[in-house]
Write an enzyme that holds these catalytic residues in place. Structure first.
Site, PDB file in Angstrom:
ATOM      1  N   ARG A 295       0.808  -1.231   0.000  1.00 55.03           N
ATOM      2  CA  ARG A 295       0.000   0.000   0.000  1.00 55.03           C
ATOM      3  C   ARG A 295       0.837   1.276   0.000  1.00 55.03           C
ATOM      4  O   ARG A 295       0.600   2.188  -0.788  1.00 55.03           O
ATOM      5  CB  ARG A 295      -0.903   0.003   1.240  1.00 55.03           C
ATOM      6  CG  ARG A 295      -1.867   1.184   1.326  1.00 55.03           C
ATOM      7  CD  ARG A 295      -2.563   1.213   2.670  1.00 55.03           C
ATOM      8  NE  ARG A 295      -3.078  -0.086   3.035  1.00 55.03           N
ATOM      9  CZ  ARG A 295      -4.209  -0.610   2.569  1.00 55.03           C
ATOM     10  NH1 ARG A 295      -4.949   0.086   1.753  1.00 55.03           N
ATOM     11  NH2 ARG A 295      -4.598  -1.814   2.945  1.00 55.03           N
ATOM     12  N   ARG A 331     -12.955  -2.199  -2.162  1.00 56.97           N
ATOM     13  CA  ARG A 331     -12.529  -1.878  -0.797  1.00 56.97           C
ATOM     14  C   ARG A 331     -13.612  -1.192   0.036  1.00 56.97           C
ATOM     15  O   ARG A 331     -13.743  -1.452   1.224  1.00 56.97           O
ATOM     16  CB  ARG A 331     -11.267  -1.001  -0.804  1.00 56.97           C
ATOM     17  CG  ARG A 331     -10.062  -1.681  -1.446  1.00 56.97           C
ATOM     18  CD  ARG A 331      -8.762  -0.985  -1.106  1.00 56.97           C
ATOM     19  NE  ARG A 331      -8.413  -1.170   0.273  1.00 56.97           N
ATOM     20  CZ  ARG A 331      -8.496  -0.248   1.204  1.00 56.97           C
ATOM     21  NH1 ARG A 331      -8.868   0.978   0.906  1.00 56.97           N
ATOM     22  NH2 ARG A 331      -8.183  -0.525   2.452  1.00 56.97           N
ATOM     23  N   TYR A 335     -14.364  -3.633   3.117  1.00 56.32           N
ATOM     24  CA  TYR A 335     -13.805  -3.242   4.414  1.00 56.32           C
ATOM     25  C   TYR A 335     -14.458  -1.972   4.975  1.00 56.32           C
ATOM     26  O   TYR A 335     -13.980  -1.430   5.967  1.00 56.32           O
ATOM     27  CB  TYR A 335     -12.304  -2.941   4.290  1.00 56.32           C
ATOM     28  CG  TYR A 335     -11.478  -3.999   3.620  1.00 56.32           C
ATOM     29  CD1 TYR A 335     -11.355  -5.264   4.182  1.00 56.32           C
ATOM     30  CD2 TYR A 335     -10.799  -3.729   2.440  1.00 56.32           C
ATOM     31  CE1 TYR A 335     -10.576  -6.238   3.569  1.00 56.32           C
ATOM     32  CE2 TYR A 335     -10.012  -4.697   1.829  1.00 56.32           C
ATOM     33  CZ  TYR A 335      -9.911  -5.945   2.400  1.00 56.32           C
ATOM     34  OH  TYR A 335      -9.133  -6.902   1.801  1.00 56.32           O
ATOM     35  N   CYS A 362     -25.964  -5.139  -8.532  1.00 57.08           N
ATOM     36  CA  CYS A 362     -27.223  -5.466  -7.853  1.00 57.08           C
ATOM     37  C   CYS A 362     -26.928  -5.927  -6.440  1.00 57.08           C
ATOM     38  O   CYS A 362     -27.112  -7.110  -6.103  1.00 57.08           O
ATOM     39  CB  CYS A 362     -27.978  -6.526  -8.642  1.00 57.08           C
ATOM     40  SG  CYS A 362     -28.553  -5.869 -10.189  1.00 57.08           S
TER      41      CYS A 362
HETATM   42  C1  LIG Z   1       2.320 -11.400   4.292  1.00 56.27           C
HETATM   43  C2  LIG Z   1       2.026 -10.046   3.757  1.00 56.27           C
HETATM   44  N1  LIG Z   1       3.048  -9.234   3.449  1.00 56.27           N
HETATM   45  C3  LIG Z   1       2.841  -8.006   2.950  1.00 56.27           C
HETATM   46  C4  LIG Z   1       1.567  -7.508   2.743  1.00 56.27           C
HETATM   47  C5  LIG Z   1       1.391  -6.115   2.197  1.00 56.27           C
HETATM   48  O1  LIG Z   1       0.648  -5.330   3.075  1.00 56.27           O
HETATM   49  P1  LIG Z   1       0.429  -3.772   2.797  1.00 56.27           P
HETATM   50  O2  LIG Z   1      -0.198  -3.630   1.462  1.00 56.27           O
HETATM   51  O3  LIG Z   1      -0.513  -3.351   3.865  1.00 56.27           O
HETATM   52  O4  LIG Z   1       1.758  -3.124   2.884  1.00 56.27           O
HETATM   53  C6  LIG Z   1       0.470  -8.319   3.061  1.00 56.27           C
HETATM   54  C7  LIG Z   1      -0.885  -7.831   2.886  1.00 56.27           C
HETATM   55  O5  LIG Z   1      -1.836  -8.254   3.456  1.00 56.27           O
HETATM   56  C8  LIG Z   1       0.700  -9.623   3.577  1.00 56.27           C
HETATM   57  O6  LIG Z   1      -0.317 -10.429   3.887  1.00 56.27           O
END
Ligand SMILES: Cc1ncc(COP(=O)(O)O)c(C=O)c1O
Length: 444
Positions: A295, A331, A335, A362
């Site tokens: 992210r 998303r 969430y 729908c």
């Molecule tokens: C094992 C693992 N590593 C890295 C990530 C990357 O997370 P983020 O996108 O929150 O940095 C995830 C995301 O769920 C994950 O499950």
């Protein structure tokens, strides 16, 4: 009405009050590529990577590596921008592993994670000689020993630790607490380590943890680091494993609890990790530190362009129907995540009206925002959903038989289609009707 956060660096508003992405008019991008369209900024992705890398590099004296987590955005061109900047790959399936190798990532710079791995996936990973397989069950350890033995190889592995730390903005993205399905508790690790000590085709290189996603608090990661560093010592001293790396996962967030944009404090994270390394290990015995972000590298480097298709006023609400449903972007629905959404021709209206922006699926939950401040909406308006780069296209689907959108990369002021818009043939192309069901429509 919802208070809206500021814009990310790739998004600007020009003197005429129109939204631009990397300097390009958003309305023109929507005209050229149609909607919905994911648009990514290569310069913003590179800047995010460099900001993280430099902040870590300033403080950490141990070697560290950044592995881009494909799961949040596996668009090959986006991955390539990050690999060319220096990132390895963290992958969670055969498809992602295959893609990383196709993109030229050296096998040793690939970490293969995931809670459930098939023999087919493990066989492929071991044959490819990838740098690290993160084990998440006793049976996986046995499978690796069996497969690596058959291939005459030794597989480099880590164990995923459940450090009992709660982080992440939603229960579905909190992955390090007591009840999660991920990782081993310290207690369970003792048994699995004993089993690993008897394996001849497994080399225990590390310990891994990932506590959750959209976490803006470096202290949570440091809490997890404390647990894993302690276990590293236990693994070395109690079992004689080399353990030369600790993977602290990803999860660094971009939005705080008030839904405002924040800059993750990598300096505090790196300082805290450095202090803990100094306290826990002699200088020559420090493990390397791995990170696996998604992210923080790509979320704010993308917008999702859509168009207003329908309007309705009822029960005191203005319903604004757009062509972005949760088959395109899930998303908000999955969430309850908040994403800023603007009219690109008037992104900061003087007289906003509260709008419920709804998708075309729908499903009553297909709502992008219940109370968003938009200028008086009209059919045909172009809108941009911000921070769309992580877990956007990656979670898109064909639900309601809708093709997935186009993906466009902006780099050096030019635009490139990096994945074509799907057609109905992509959605409907692989079915068969058994011969005995063909023809004979009964309702004519
Ligand atoms: C094992 C693992 N590593 C890295 C990530 C990357 O997370 P983020 O996108 O929150 O940095 C995830 C995301 O769920 C994950 O499950």
């Amino acid at each position: 009405m919802q208070t809206l956060p500021t814009f990310p660096p790739a998004v600007t508003v020009d003197d005429a009050g129109r939204m631009r992405f990397e300097g390009l008019l958003c309305s023109a991008l929507a005209e050229q590529y149609g909607t919905p369209a994911y648009v990514y900024s290569a310069p913003a992705i590179r800047a995010n990577y460099q900001a993280m890398d430099q902040a870590l590099g300033r403080r950490l004296t141990s070697p560290y590596e950044i592995f881009y987590a494909y799961k949040g955005n596996s668009c090959p061109a986006v991955c390539k921008v990050l690999h060319n900047a220096g990132a390895g790959a963290e992958v969670v399936s055969l498809g992602e592993l295959h893609q990383a190798l196709l993109l030229g990532v050296p096998p040793r710079r690939i970490v293969f994670n995931n809670v459930v791995k098939t023999d087919e996936e493990l066989d492929y990973a071991i044959r490819a000689g990838i740098g690290l397989i993160v084990i998440d069950s006793e049976s996986e350890l046995e499978a690796i020993e069996r497969i690596a033995g058959r291939l005459g190889r030794v597989a480099a592995v880590a164990f995923r630790v459940r450090p009992f730390v709660r982080a992440g903005f939603h229960k579905h993205v909190s992955t390090g607490h007591e009840e999660t399905k991920f990782g081993f508790s310290a207690e369970a690790l003792e048994d699995v380590a004993r089993r690993a000590a008897a394996c001849r085709h497994v080399r225990v290189r590390g310990l891994h943890t990932h506590i959750g996603s959209q976490n803006c608090d470096p202290d949570k990661l440091l809490e997890a680091a404390d647990v894993v560093f302690n276990l590293t010592r236990r693994f070395r001293e109690g079992f004689g494993f080399p353990v030369d790396l600790v993977d602290l996962g990803g999860g660094m967030g971009i939005q705080n609890e008030d839904l405002m944009r924040v800059a993750f404090d990598f300096d505090a994270l790196a300082r805290g990790v450095e202090e803990r390394l100094t306290a826990a290990f002699a200088p020559s015995a420090r493990p390397a530190i791995y990170f696996e972000p998604n992210r923080i590298l790509v979320a704010d480097a993308s917008i999702l362009l859509g168009r207003v298709v329908s309007l309705k006023q009822d029960v005191g609400k203005r319903f604004v129907g757009v062509d972005i449903g949760y088959s395109t972007f899930v998303r908000c629905m999955l969430y309850g995540a908040f994403h800023d959404l603007r009219n690109v021709d008037d992104p900061c209206p003087d007289h906003p009206v509260p709008c419920e922006v709804i998708g075309p699926l729908c499903e009553s939950g297909d709502v992008l925002g219940a109370n968003l401040p938009l200028p008086e909406p009209k059919v045909g308006d172009v809108v941009a959903l911000l921070d769309a780069g992580a877990y956007g296209y990656a979670q898109a689907s064909h639900y309601n038989s809708r093709p997935r959108p186009v993906e466009v990369l902006v780099d050096g002021g030019k635009t490139f289609v990096v994945r074509h818009r799907e057609t109905l043939a992509d959605v409907l192309g692989r079915f068969e009707i058994p011969a005995h069901l063909q023809g004979g429509y009964a309702g004519a």
